[in-house]
Design an enzyme around this catalytic site. Structure first.
Site, PDB file in Angstrom:
ATOM      1  N   ASP A 188     -14.160 -18.875  60.400  1.00 36.37           N
ATOM      2  CA  ASP A 188     -14.667 -19.613  61.556  1.00 36.37           C
ATOM      3  C   ASP A 188     -15.727 -20.565  61.011  1.00 36.37           C
ATOM      4  O   ASP A 188     -16.796 -20.124  60.588  1.00 36.37           O
ATOM      5  CB  ASP A 188     -15.263 -18.615  62.556  1.00 36.37           C
ATOM      6  CG  ASP A 188     -15.853 -19.292  63.784  1.00 36.37           C
ATOM      7  OD1 ASP A 188     -16.037 -20.520  63.748  1.00 36.37           O
ATOM      8  OD2 ASP A 188     -16.135 -18.576  64.761  1.00 36.37           O
ATOM      9  N   GLN A 199     -20.326 -21.031  60.473  1.00 39.40           N
ATOM     10  CA  GLN A 199     -20.683 -19.649  60.824  1.00 39.40           C
ATOM     11  C   GLN A 199     -20.268 -18.582  59.802  1.00 39.40           C
ATOM     12  O   GLN A 199     -21.062 -17.732  59.423  1.00 39.40           O
ATOM     13  CB  GLN A 199     -20.057 -19.289  62.180  1.00 39.40           C
ATOM     14  CG  GLN A 199     -20.257 -17.837  62.566  1.00 39.40           C
ATOM     15  CD  GLN A 199     -19.533 -17.456  63.855  1.00 39.40           C
ATOM     16  OE1 GLN A 199     -20.013 -17.751  64.925  1.00 39.40           O
ATOM     17  NE2 GLN A 199     -18.394 -16.818  63.731  1.00 39.40           N
ATOM     18  N   LYS A 252     -17.216 -11.863  64.772  1.00 34.88           N
ATOM     19  CA  LYS A 252     -16.157 -10.854  64.640  1.00 34.88           C
ATOM     20  C   LYS A 252     -15.267 -11.197  63.451  1.00 34.88           C
ATOM     21  O   LYS A 252     -15.073 -12.354  63.132  1.00 34.88           O
ATOM     22  CB  LYS A 252     -15.311 -10.841  65.910  1.00 34.88           C
ATOM     23  CG  LYS A 252     -15.728  -9.770  66.877  1.00 34.88           C
ATOM     24  CD  LYS A 252     -15.258  -8.404  66.444  1.00 34.88           C
ATOM     25  CE  LYS A 252     -15.947  -7.340  67.275  1.00 34.88           C
ATOM     26  NZ  LYS A 252     -15.887  -6.024  66.686  1.00 34.88           N
ATOM     27  N   ASP A 253     -14.717 -10.167  62.838  1.00 36.95           N
ATOM     28  CA  ASP A 253     -13.880 -10.345  61.663  1.00 36.95           C
ATOM     29  C   ASP A 253     -12.422 -10.456  62.080  1.00 36.95           C
ATOM     30  O   ASP A 253     -11.608  -9.604  61.755  1.00 36.95           O
ATOM     31  CB  ASP A 253     -14.110  -9.181  60.707  1.00 36.95           C
ATOM     32  CG  ASP A 253     -14.375  -7.887  61.453  1.00 36.95           C
ATOM     33  OD1 ASP A 253     -14.501  -7.941  62.687  1.00 36.95           O
ATOM     34  OD2 ASP A 253     -14.434  -6.832  60.817  1.00 36.95           O
ATOM     35  N   ASP A 254     -12.138 -11.463  62.857  1.00 41.65           N
ATOM     36  CA  ASP A 254     -10.800 -11.676  63.412  1.00 41.65           C
ATOM     37  C   ASP A 254      -9.728 -11.559  62.320  1.00 41.65           C
ATOM     38  O   ASP A 254      -9.738 -12.328  61.366  1.00 41.65           O
ATOM     39  CB  ASP A 254     -10.770 -13.050  64.070  1.00 41.65           C
ATOM     40  CG  ASP A 254     -11.926 -13.200  65.049  1.00 41.65           C
ATOM     41  OD1 ASP A 254     -12.068 -12.350  65.928  1.00 41.65           O
ATOM     42  OD2 ASP A 254     -12.697 -14.160  64.883  1.00 41.65           O
ATOM     43  N   ASP A 275      -7.626 -13.539  67.218  1.00 44.16           N
ATOM     44  CA  ASP A 275      -9.011 -13.977  67.454  1.00 44.16           C
ATOM     45  C   ASP A 275      -9.671 -13.050  68.467  1.00 44.16           C
ATOM     46  O   ASP A 275      -9.012 -12.565  69.389  1.00 44.16           O
ATOM     47  CB  ASP A 275      -9.045 -15.424  67.968  1.00 44.16           C
ATOM     48  CG  ASP A 275     -10.481 -15.951  68.023  1.00 44.16           C
ATOM     49  OD1 ASP A 275     -11.291 -15.567  67.154  1.00 44.16           O
ATOM     50  OD2 ASP A 275     -10.793 -16.746  68.933  1.00 44.16           O
ATOM     51  N   ASP A 319     -10.806 -19.798  64.699  1.00 50.44           N
ATOM     52  CA  ASP A 319     -10.586 -19.497  63.283  1.00 50.44           C
ATOM     53  C   ASP A 319      -9.603 -20.455  62.637  1.00 50.44           C
ATOM     54  O   ASP A 319      -8.475 -20.624  63.119  1.00 50.44           O
ATOM     55  CB  ASP A 319     -10.091 -18.061  63.120  1.00 50.44           C
ATOM     56  CG  ASP A 319     -11.152 -17.074  63.543  1.00 50.44           C
ATOM     57  OD1 ASP A 319     -12.236 -17.096  62.941  1.00 50.44           O
ATOM     58  OD2 ASP A 319     -10.912 -16.314  64.510  1.00 50.44           O
ATOM     59  N   TYR A 372     -19.774 -26.230  67.661  1.00 45.53           N
ATOM     60  CA  TYR A 372     -20.582 -25.036  67.868  1.00 45.53           C
ATOM     61  C   TYR A 372     -20.426 -24.055  66.700  1.00 45.53           C
ATOM     62  O   TYR A 372     -19.320 -23.838  66.205  1.00 45.53           O
ATOM     63  CB  TYR A 372     -20.214 -24.366  69.196  1.00 45.53           C
ATOM     64  CG  TYR A 372     -21.248 -23.331  69.545  1.00 45.53           C
ATOM     65  CD1 TYR A 372     -22.564 -23.724  69.789  1.00 45.53           C
ATOM     66  CD2 TYR A 372     -20.943 -21.988  69.558  1.00 45.53           C
ATOM     67  CE1 TYR A 372     -23.544 -22.790  70.051  1.00 45.53           C
ATOM     68  CE2 TYR A 372     -21.911 -21.050  69.819  1.00 45.53           C
ATOM     69  CZ  TYR A 372     -23.216 -21.462  70.062  1.00 45.53           C
ATOM     70  OH  TYR A 372     -24.192 -20.534  70.304  1.00 45.53           O
ATOM     71  N   TYR A 432     -24.907  -8.736  62.633  1.00 45.37           N
ATOM     72  CA  TYR A 432     -23.800  -9.424  63.267  1.00 45.37           C
ATOM     73  C   TYR A 432     -23.764 -10.907  62.901  1.00 45.37           C
ATOM     74  O   TYR A 432     -24.731 -11.619  63.067  1.00 45.37           O
ATOM     75  CB  TYR A 432     -23.873  -9.316  64.790  1.00 45.37           C
ATOM     76  CG  TYR A 432     -22.837 -10.185  65.448  1.00 45.37           C
ATOM     77  CD1 TYR A 432     -21.483  -9.923  65.229  1.00 45.37           C
ATOM     78  CD2 TYR A 432     -23.187 -11.255  66.244  1.00 45.37           C
ATOM     79  CE1 TYR A 432     -20.517 -10.729  65.797  1.00 45.37           C
ATOM     80  CE2 TYR A 432     -22.227 -12.054  66.821  1.00 45.37           C
ATOM     81  CZ  TYR A 432     -20.897 -11.790  66.593  1.00 45.37           C
ATOM     82  OH  TYR A 432     -19.940 -12.594  67.146  1.00 45.37           O
ATOM     83  N   ASN A 472     -14.399 -15.171  43.843  1.00 42.98           N
ATOM     84  CA  ASN A 472     -13.440 -15.132  44.950  1.00 42.98           C
ATOM     85  C   ASN A 472     -14.218 -15.040  46.264  1.00 42.98           C
ATOM     86  O   ASN A 472     -15.427 -14.792  46.260  1.00 42.98           O
ATOM     87  CB  ASN A 472     -12.424 -13.988  44.789  1.00 42.98           C
ATOM     88  CG  ASN A 472     -13.072 -12.635  44.870  1.00 42.98           C
ATOM     89  OD1 ASN A 472     -13.566 -12.243  45.933  1.00 42.98           O
ATOM     90  ND2 ASN A 472     -13.115 -11.906  43.761  1.00 42.98           N
ATOM     91  N   TYR A 507     -23.894  -7.107  69.946  1.00 47.65           N
ATOM     92  CA  TYR A 507     -25.135  -7.569  70.554  1.00 47.65           C
ATOM     93  C   TYR A 507     -25.669  -6.361  71.299  1.00 47.65           C
ATOM     94  O   TYR A 507     -24.944  -5.752  72.060  1.00 47.65           O
ATOM     95  CB  TYR A 507     -24.885  -8.597  71.652  1.00 47.65           C
ATOM     96  CG  TYR A 507     -24.413  -9.948  71.220  1.00 47.65           C
ATOM     97  CD1 TYR A 507     -25.278 -11.031  71.284  1.00 47.65           C
ATOM     98  CD2 TYR A 507     -23.111 -10.142  70.813  1.00 47.65           C
ATOM     99  CE1 TYR A 507     -24.850 -12.291  70.941  1.00 47.65           C
ATOM    100  CE2 TYR A 507     -22.674 -11.406  70.453  1.00 47.65           C
ATOM    101  CZ  TYR A 507     -23.550 -12.480  70.520  1.00 47.65           C
ATOM    102  OH  TYR A 507     -23.111 -13.718  70.184  1.00 47.65           O
TER     103      TYR A 507
HETATM  104  C1  F6R Z   1     -17.146 -13.089  70.085  1.00 48.85           C
HETATM  105  C2  F6R Z   1     -17.519 -14.504  70.184  1.00 48.85           C
HETATM  106  C3  F6R Z   1     -18.071 -14.994  71.469  1.00 48.85           C
HETATM  107  C4  F6R Z   1     -19.587 -15.118  71.388  1.00 48.85           C
HETATM  108  C5  F6R Z   1     -20.191 -15.597  72.716  1.00 48.85           C
HETATM  109  C6  F6R Z   1     -21.699 -15.830  72.618  1.00 48.85           C
HETATM  110  O1  F6R Z   1     -16.675 -12.790  68.813  1.00 48.85           O
HETATM  111  O2  F6R Z   1     -17.432 -15.253  69.260  1.00 48.85           O
HETATM  112  O3  F6R Z   1     -17.673 -14.209  72.558  1.00 48.85           O
HETATM  113  O4  F6R Z   1     -20.146 -13.899  71.008  1.00 48.85           O
HETATM  114  O5  F6R Z   1     -19.595 -16.805  73.117  1.00 48.85           O
HETATM  115  O6  F6R Z   1     -21.936 -16.711  71.584  1.00 48.85           O
HETATM  116  P1  F6R Z   1     -23.388 -17.297  71.244  1.00 48.85           P
HETATM  117  O7  F6R Z   1     -24.295 -16.125  71.057  1.00 48.85           O
HETATM  118  O8  F6R Z   1     -23.143 -18.075  69.984  1.00 48.85           O
HETATM  119  O9  F6R Z   1     -23.785 -18.165  72.412  1.00 48.85           O
HETATM  120 MG    MG Z   2     -12.778 -16.031  65.873  1.00 50.58          MG
HETATM  121 MG    MG Z   3     -15.953 -16.850  66.012  1.00 48.00          MG
END
Ligand code: F6R
Ligand code: MG
Ligand code: MG
Length: 384
Positions: free
Chosen positions: A11, A94, A231-233, A131, A53, A90, A228, A104, A347
């Site tokens: 991502d 990340q 997520k490890d999609d 995802d 992703d 956004y 955190y 690697n 969270y």
């Molecule tokens: C879950 C994910 C989203 C974010 C959510 C809040 O893996 O990527 O659900 O957790 O949109 O995101 P922030 O904290 O970046 O506003």
């Molecule tokens: Mg993702």
């Molecule tokens: Mg993501």
């Protein structure tokens, strides 16, 4: 000649929230992979996305964990992240947890599924990319595909599959793996993989000849980073047909939209919804968790295809059920079992809240004493 299939994902930022990869970032990754192909580092590639992703599907002859291939992927993500930053996307960059590449990409943020194979005369494969969930999400369907004859009749009636399959299961907390064979050890296997946040199926081999049949990416970003970071999609490569599960047996396992952890803020259970490439984006409550499946044939390292496996009315009812389940789960709001158990949430404000309320928690016996003294006072005042 042995061919290696490498699926590496990250991502690197997305449009309008954690929602969908921007085409310009894919174009930036494409430049890097096209040049790697020209230089002969990789034989072929296909770039796609699911949700936020960016997915790089590559073939080459360099084996797993190859420095030049991984460096290519890393550079593609870096270039894509640069564009993401320029566009103000956004969460740009990340998943790129390090500033420098070292050998690697494992441990640096991107997810990796790789397999080195001797190509069969025809080598059909399916690549699954999800995802808003985590690698253990594949445990249930993989069990059905490779161990459950109610899903895969080939286990009973195809002589080559009749000997069953071996599952390599990783304990992601201890970093140790155990090999369990189906059908002989299915109860032990289920005892582990029924806890998918901890025990994750990483590889599957055919018992008869140890042929590698499936590989899952196993990075857990939250464990890698110690906190955190997304997520490890997960991604997964599955070989198909001719003594392995047929394409239709593999897809059948996804006709049930089972509950997986992830979804909004990586902290909720929701149904895994198989979708077409067109619908591979996170919308409702940042989901529901979505699964894209692409089918290819690999010929001398060339990727022939893809075909969009869930772009099919045969999965309409699965999606409908997934949406009904999504509604049902959502009605629980902030309550478990929609919300994950505290240890699995990505969270949580719980420690802060407990700290804030520390002085206000009273021992039950103190509460009774306080009540008794109120009653005593009331009695003294002549009330009955
Ligand atoms: C879950 C994910 C989203 C974010 C959510 C809040 O893996 O990527 O659900 O957790 O949109 O995101 P922030 O904290 O970046 O506003
Ligand atoms: Mg993702
Ligand atoms: Mg993501």
């Amino acid at each position: 000649m042995k061919t290696t299939i490498s699926v590496i994902k990250a991502d690197i930022g997305s449009l309008a929230g954690h929602h969908i990869v921007h085409p310009d970032t894919m174009a930036a990754a494409n430049k890097v992979l096209a040049s790697a192909k020209e230089q002969g580092i990789i034989l072929d590639y296909y770039i796609t996305h699911v949700g936020d992703d960016l997915q790089l599907i590559m073939t080459h002859t360099r084996g797993e964990l190859d420095t030049r291939v991984h460096e290519t992927a890393w550079n593609a993500f870096k270039e894509a992240a640069k564009i993401a930053k320029d566009l103000g996307l956004y969460a740009a960059g990340q998943d790129l947890l390090s500033d420098s590449f070292s050998g690697n990409v494992r441990g640096l943020g991107p997810g990796v599924a790789e397999m080195e194979i001797e190509e069969r005369a025809s080598e059909p494969i399916a690549i699954f990319m999800a995802d808003k969930t985590e690698p253990g999400a594949y445990n249930l369907p993989l069990y059905k595909i490779f161990a459950d004859p109610f899903n895969t009749p080939g286990l009973v009636i195809d002589p080559t599959m009749h000997g069953g399959f071996k599952f390599e299961v990783l304990d992601v907390y201890q970093g140790e793996a155990v090999m369990l064979s189906a059908p002989q050890e299915i109860y032990d296997l289920l005892a582990l993989i029924g806890t998918p946040a901890r025990y994750v199926i990483r590889r599957i081999y055919r018992n008869e000849d140890n042929l590698l049949a499936a590989v899952v990416s196993i990075e857990r970003l939250n464990l890698i980073a110690g906190k955190y970071v997304g997520k490890d999609d997960p991604v997964m490569i599955v070989r198909l047909q001719h003594g392995l599960p047929a394409l239709g047996e593999v897809l059948e396992a996804f006709a049930f939209p089972h509950l997986v952890p992830g979804w909004m803020r990586g902290s909720h259970y929701g149904p895994l919804m198989p979708v077409s490439q067109r619908d591979a984006k996170a919308t409702r409550f940042d989901g529901p968790p979505r699964l894209l499946g692409l089918g290819f044939n690999v010929k001398n390292g060339r990727l022939v295809g893809p075909t969009d496996l869930f772009d099919d009315p045969a999965f309409d009812e699965t999606r409908r059920l997934a949406n009904i389940v999504a509604d049902y789960m959502r009605r629980h709001g902030p309550f478990m079992p929609h919300r994950l158990e505290p240890t699995e949430m990505e969270y949580t404000t719980l420690p802060l809240i407990l700290e804030k309320l520390k002085g206000r928690f009273k021992k039950e016996s103190d509460v009774y004493k306080a009540k008794e003294s109120i009653y005593a006072k009331e009695e003294g005042q002549g009330h009955d």
